[in-house]
Design a protein around this motif. Structure first.
Motif, short mmCIF file in Angstrom:
data_model
loop_
_atom_site.label_atom_id
_atom_site.label_comp_id
_atom_site.label_asym_id
_atom_site.label_seq_id
_atom_site.Cartn_x
_atom_site.Cartn_y
_atom_site.Cartn_z
N ASP A 49 14.86 0.05 -12.67
CA ASP A 49 16.27 -0.24 -12.91
C ASP A 49 16.39 -1.42 -13.86
N ALA A 50 17.38 -1.38 -14.73
CA ALA A 50 17.56 -2.45 -15.72
C ALA A 50 17.67 -3.82 -15.06
N LEU A 51 18.34 -3.88 -13.92
CA LEU A 51 18.57 -5.17 -13.25
C LEU A 51 17.31 -5.71 -12.57
N GLU A 52 16.26 -4.90 -12.51
CA GLU A 52 15.01 -5.35 -11.90
C GLU A 52 13.97 -5.76 -12.94
N LEU A 53 14.31 -5.60 -14.22
CA LEU A 53 13.35 -5.95 -15.27
C LEU A 53 13.15 -7.46 -15.32
N THR A 54 11.91 -7.85 -15.58
CA THR A 54 11.56 -9.27 -15.66
C THR A 54 11.11 -9.64 -17.07
N THR A 55 10.99 -10.92 -17.29
CA THR A 55 10.48 -11.41 -18.57
C THR A 55 9.10 -10.82 -18.85
N GLU A 56 8.30 -10.73 -17.80
CA GLU A 56 6.94 -10.18 -17.95
C GLU A 56 6.97 -8.70 -18.31
N ASP A 57 7.91 -7.96 -17.75
CA ASP A 57 8.02 -6.54 -18.08
C ASP A 57 8.28 -6.32 -19.56
N LEU A 58 9.01 -7.24 -20.18
CA LEU A 58 9.45 -7.06 -21.57
C LEU A 58 8.62 -7.85 -22.57
#
Length: 212
Positions: A49-58
């Motif tokens: 989910d977009a709201l669960e994305l972290t800095t590390e994910d991106l």
């Protein structure tokens, strides 16, 4: 030139899927970020989910495209929530955030005090959608240390419109083409979005796109 590595959030949507398709066509390394099965042309996918994305994910992407949409009272708030969340997790990084915006917040006067959605002819049904996207734009403007670009389409944004390969790039003001129209296909919008990812010409700016 190094291959661009991008992520498209809400890639299964109408705008997101065409942005993925355009980027893959140009040889980008594309990751679709989706909540379910990846139905796009992207080479890679992340189910989250977009709201669960972290800095590390991106981390490691050249750019992230926020293509989160909503059309009902239940889903429209996701536009604001996702846009603000993505901005906040990308602050202080080198990853660009490009947002699929709306036309309602474009200015209709040189002083930039009146917007399209303030007009008497702007449909009431569209006002919540315009407000949701407008809140994202306001947050981007107020956020330091973020490489963002907000890309507004034309007022008549056509999901099934023709891919002509041409468009007019404009700025903060509501712009008509040579026929006096504010129209644009999703496919041509995708071209403009990927062009902006390639050029990086409008960091910390809102731009707009209309058909030729």
């Amino acid at each position: 030139m190094m291959t661009k590595k991008i992520a498209v959030v809400a890639a299964n949507g109408r705008a997101g899927s065409l942005i993925v398709e355009e980027a893959v066509r140009r040889g980008f390394d594309v990751t679709a970020i989706v909540r379910g099965e990846n139905r796009t042309a992207a080479q890679n996918s992340v189910i989250k989910d977009a709201l669960e994305l972290t800095t590390e994910d991106l981390a490691g992407f050249d750019a992230v495209v926020d293509a989160v949409g909503g059309w009902t009272p239940e889903t429209i708030p996701a536009i604001t929530d996702a846009g603000i969340h993505l901005a906040d997790v990308l602050v202080g990084t080198d990853v660009r955030l490009l947002v699929v915006g709306g036309a309602g917040s474009l200015f209709v006067n040189p002083e930039h005090t009146v917007t399209v959605d303030m007009g008497p002819d702007f449909p009431d049904d569209w006002k919540p959608l315009s407000a949701a996207a407008g809140k994202v734009l306001a947050h981007l403007r107020e956020t330091d240390g973020l490489k963002w670009t907000f890309v507004s389409p034309a007022a008549d944004f056509q999901a099934d419109g023709e891919r002509t390969g041409e468009y007019i790039l404009a700025g903060e003001e509501f712009t008509l083409n040579g026929r006096g129209e504010s129209t644009l296909s999703y496919a041509d919008y995708a071209i403009a979005m990927v062009d902006e990812i390639e050029s990086g010409d409008h960091v910390a700016q809102r731009i707009s796109v209309v058909s030729k």
